[in-house]
Write a protein that holds these residues in place. Structure first.
Motif, PDB file in Angstrom:
ATOM      1  N   LEU A  37       3.093 -49.042  28.242  1.00  0.00           N
ATOM      2  CA  LEU A  37       2.366 -48.117  29.111  1.00  0.00           C
ATOM      3  C   LEU A  37       2.438 -48.487  30.595  1.00  0.00           C
ATOM      4  CD1 LEU A  37      -0.809 -47.387  26.981  1.00  0.00           C
ATOM      5  CD2 LEU A  37       1.150 -45.922  27.379  1.00  0.00           C
ATOM      6  N   ILE A  38       2.475 -49.754  30.915  1.00  0.00           N
ATOM      7  CA  ILE A  38       2.503 -50.140  32.333  1.00  0.00           C
ATOM      8  C   ILE A  38       3.799 -49.699  33.002  1.00  0.00           C
ATOM      9  CG2 ILE A  38       2.548 -52.131  33.890  1.00  0.00           C
ATOM     10  CD1 ILE A  38       0.371 -53.359  32.142  1.00  0.00           C
ATOM     11  N   PRO A  39       4.986 -49.948  32.454  1.00  0.00           N
ATOM     12  CA  PRO A  39       6.190 -49.437  33.118  1.00  0.00           C
ATOM     13  C   PRO A  39       6.244 -47.909  33.195  1.00  0.00           C
ATOM     14  CG  PRO A  39       6.780 -51.148  31.560  1.00  0.00           C
ATOM     15  CD  PRO A  39       5.342 -50.835  31.341  1.00  0.00           C
ATOM     16  N   VAL A  40       5.752 -47.237  32.156  1.00  0.00           N
ATOM     17  CA  VAL A  40       5.727 -45.778  32.188  1.00  0.00           C
ATOM     18  C   VAL A  40       4.786 -45.296  33.281  1.00  0.00           C
ATOM     19  CG1 VAL A  40       5.031 -43.738  30.877  1.00  0.00           C
ATOM     20  CG2 VAL A  40       6.409 -45.503  29.788  1.00  0.00           C
ATOM     21  N   GLY A  41       3.623 -45.912  33.393  1.00  0.00           N
ATOM     22  CA  GLY A  41       2.666 -45.548  34.442  1.00  0.00           C
ATOM     23  C   GLY A  41       3.207 -45.802  35.832  1.00  0.00           C
ATOM     24  N   VAL A  42       3.898 -46.918  36.022  1.00  0.00           N
ATOM     25  CA  VAL A  42       4.500 -47.212  37.324  1.00  0.00           C
ATOM     26  C   VAL A  42       5.591 -46.198  37.639  1.00  0.00           C
ATOM     27  CG1 VAL A  42       5.889 -48.906  38.580  1.00  0.00           C
ATOM     28  CG2 VAL A  42       3.898 -49.647  37.288  1.00  0.00           C
ATOM     29  N   GLY A  43       6.368 -45.813  36.653  1.00  0.00           N
ATOM     30  CA  GLY A  43       7.409 -44.799  36.864  1.00  0.00           C
ATOM     31  C   GLY A  43       6.827 -43.451  37.239  1.00  0.00           C
ATOM     32  N   ILE A  44       5.769 -43.033  36.563  1.00  0.00           N
ATOM     33  CA  ILE A  44       5.128 -41.757  36.898  1.00  0.00           C
ATOM     34  C   ILE A  44       4.535 -41.809  38.296  1.00  0.00           C
ATOM     35  CG2 ILE A  44       3.175 -40.267  36.291  1.00  0.00           C
ATOM     36  CD1 ILE A  44       3.783 -40.924  33.358  1.00  0.00           C
ATOM     37  N   MET A  45       3.921 -42.926  38.658  1.00  0.00           N
ATOM     38  CA  MET A  45       3.362 -43.064  39.999  1.00  0.00           C
ATOM     39  C   MET A  45       4.465 -43.020  41.041  1.00  0.00           C
ATOM     40  SD  MET A  45       0.882 -46.021  41.545  1.00  0.00           S
ATOM     41  CE  MET A  45       2.188 -47.226  41.649  1.00  0.00           C
ATOM     42  N   ALA A  46       5.605 -43.651  40.775  1.00  0.00           N
ATOM     43  CA  ALA A  46       6.720 -43.634  41.717  1.00  0.00           C
ATOM     44  C   ALA A  46       7.262 -42.220  41.893  1.00  0.00           C
ATOM     45  CB  ALA A  46       7.820 -44.572  41.233  1.00  0.00           C
ATOM     46  N   ILE A  47       7.322 -41.465  40.817  1.00  0.00           N
ATOM     47  CA  ILE A  47       7.778 -40.073  40.918  1.00  0.00           C
ATOM     48  C   ILE A  47       6.816 -39.259  41.765  1.00  0.00           C
ATOM     49  CG2 ILE A  47       8.100 -37.959  39.579  1.00  0.00           C
ATOM     50  CD1 ILE A  47       9.237 -39.750  37.338  1.00  0.00           C
ATOM     51  N   MET A  48       5.513 -39.440  41.573  1.00  0.00           N
ATOM     52  CA  MET A  48       4.521 -38.692  42.344  1.00  0.00           C
ATOM     53  C   MET A  48       4.585 -39.051  43.820  1.00  0.00           C
ATOM     54  SD  MET A  48       1.345 -38.778  39.672  1.00  0.00           S
ATOM     55  CE  MET A  48       0.217 -38.023  40.811  1.00  0.00           C
ATOM     56  N   VAL A  49       4.745 -40.331  44.133  1.00  0.00           N
ATOM     57  CA  VAL A  49       4.856 -40.755  45.532  1.00  0.00           C
ATOM     58  C   VAL A  49       6.156 -40.237  46.127  1.00  0.00           C
ATOM     59  CG1 VAL A  49       5.125 -42.778  47.018  1.00  0.00           C
ATOM     60  CG2 VAL A  49       3.354 -42.747  45.277  1.00  0.00           C
ATOM     61  N   LEU A  53       6.658 -37.907  49.445  1.00  0.00           N
ATOM     62  CA  LEU A  53       7.271 -38.501  50.636  1.00  0.00           C
ATOM     63  C   LEU A  53       8.609 -37.871  51.014  1.00  0.00           C
ATOM     64  CD1 LEU A  53       6.574 -42.315  50.261  1.00  0.00           C
ATOM     65  CD2 LEU A  53       5.506 -40.699  51.814  1.00  0.00           C
ATOM     66  N   ILE A  54       9.396 -37.453  50.043  1.00  0.00           N
ATOM     67  CA  ILE A  54      10.733 -36.918  50.342  1.00  0.00           C
ATOM     68  C   ILE A  54      10.667 -35.687  51.246  1.00  0.00           C
ATOM     69  CG2 ILE A  54      12.756 -35.830  49.292  1.00  0.00           C
ATOM     70  CD1 ILE A  54      12.485 -37.884  47.035  1.00  0.00           C
ATOM     71  N   LEU A  58      12.432 -35.480  55.000  1.00  0.00           N
ATOM     72  CA  LEU A  58      13.422 -34.446  55.304  1.00  0.00           C
ATOM     73  C   LEU A  58      13.008 -33.603  56.507  1.00  0.00           C
ATOM     74  CD1 LEU A  58      14.460 -33.243  51.735  1.00  0.00           C
ATOM     75  CD2 LEU A  58      15.751 -34.654  53.316  1.00  0.00           C
ATOM     76  N   TYR A  59      11.733 -33.274  56.638  1.00  0.00           N
ATOM     77  CA  TYR A  59      11.264 -32.469  57.760  1.00  0.00           C
ATOM     78  C   TYR A  59      11.410 -33.220  59.091  1.00  0.00           C
ATOM     79  CZ  TYR A  59       9.370 -28.926  54.651  1.00  0.00           C
ATOM     80  OH  TYR A  59       9.218 -27.941  53.720  1.00  0.00           O
ATOM     81  N   LYS A  60      11.334 -34.542  59.077  1.00  0.00           N
ATOM     82  CA  LYS A  60      11.500 -35.312  60.303  1.00  0.00           C
ATOM     83  C   LYS A  60      12.928 -35.243  60.802  1.00  0.00           C
ATOM     84  CE  LYS A  60       7.761 -38.581  59.857  1.00  0.00           C
ATOM     85  NZ  LYS A  60       7.338 -39.966  59.838  1.00  0.00           N
ATOM     86  N   PHE A  61      13.904 -35.189  59.908  1.00  0.00           N
ATOM     87  CA  PHE A  61      15.301 -35.193  60.319  1.00  0.00           C
ATOM     88  C   PHE A  61      15.871 -33.780  60.452  1.00  0.00           C
ATOM     89  CE2 PHE A  61      14.868 -39.462  58.398  1.00  0.00           C
ATOM     90  CZ  PHE A  61      15.248 -40.196  59.493  1.00  0.00           C
ATOM     91  N   ILE A  62      15.223 -32.777  59.972  1.00  0.00           N
ATOM     92  CA  ILE A  62      15.751 -31.411  60.067  1.00  0.00           C
ATOM     93  C   ILE A  62      15.195 -30.709  61.276  1.00  0.00           C
ATOM     94  CG2 ILE A  62      15.772 -29.171  58.916  1.00  0.00           C
ATOM     95  CD1 ILE A  62      15.990 -30.601  56.283  1.00  0.00           C
TER      96      ILE A  62
END
Length: 62
Positions: A37-49, A53-54, A58-62
């Motif tokens: 569960l911990i790696p899955v939770g970290v992966g889901i959190m990374a996807i949400m962040v 952030l993406i 992108l808006y800063k460079f466009i």
């Protein structure tokens, strides 16, 4: 010492004794589930962040 109520029983001899062996299955189940569960939770959190952030980057460079 008289009658002593332990865990709803009338006599001390009838009380439930919790031993270390009773918790061995519980602790192994918790650790094995945490290993998944911990790696899955970290992966889901990374996807949400990353999703938040993406577009900002992108808006800063466009």
């Amino acid at each position: 010492m008289g009658n002593l109520m332990v865990l709803g029983t009338e006599n001390v001899e009838q009380a439930v004794t919790v031993t270390r062996d009773m918790f061995s299955g519980l602790t192994s189940a918790i650790t094995s589930n945490a290993e998944v569960l911990i790696p899955v939770g970290v992966g889901i959190m990374a996807i949400m962040v990353g999703i938040s952030l993406i577009p900002r980057i992108l808006y800063k460079f466009i």
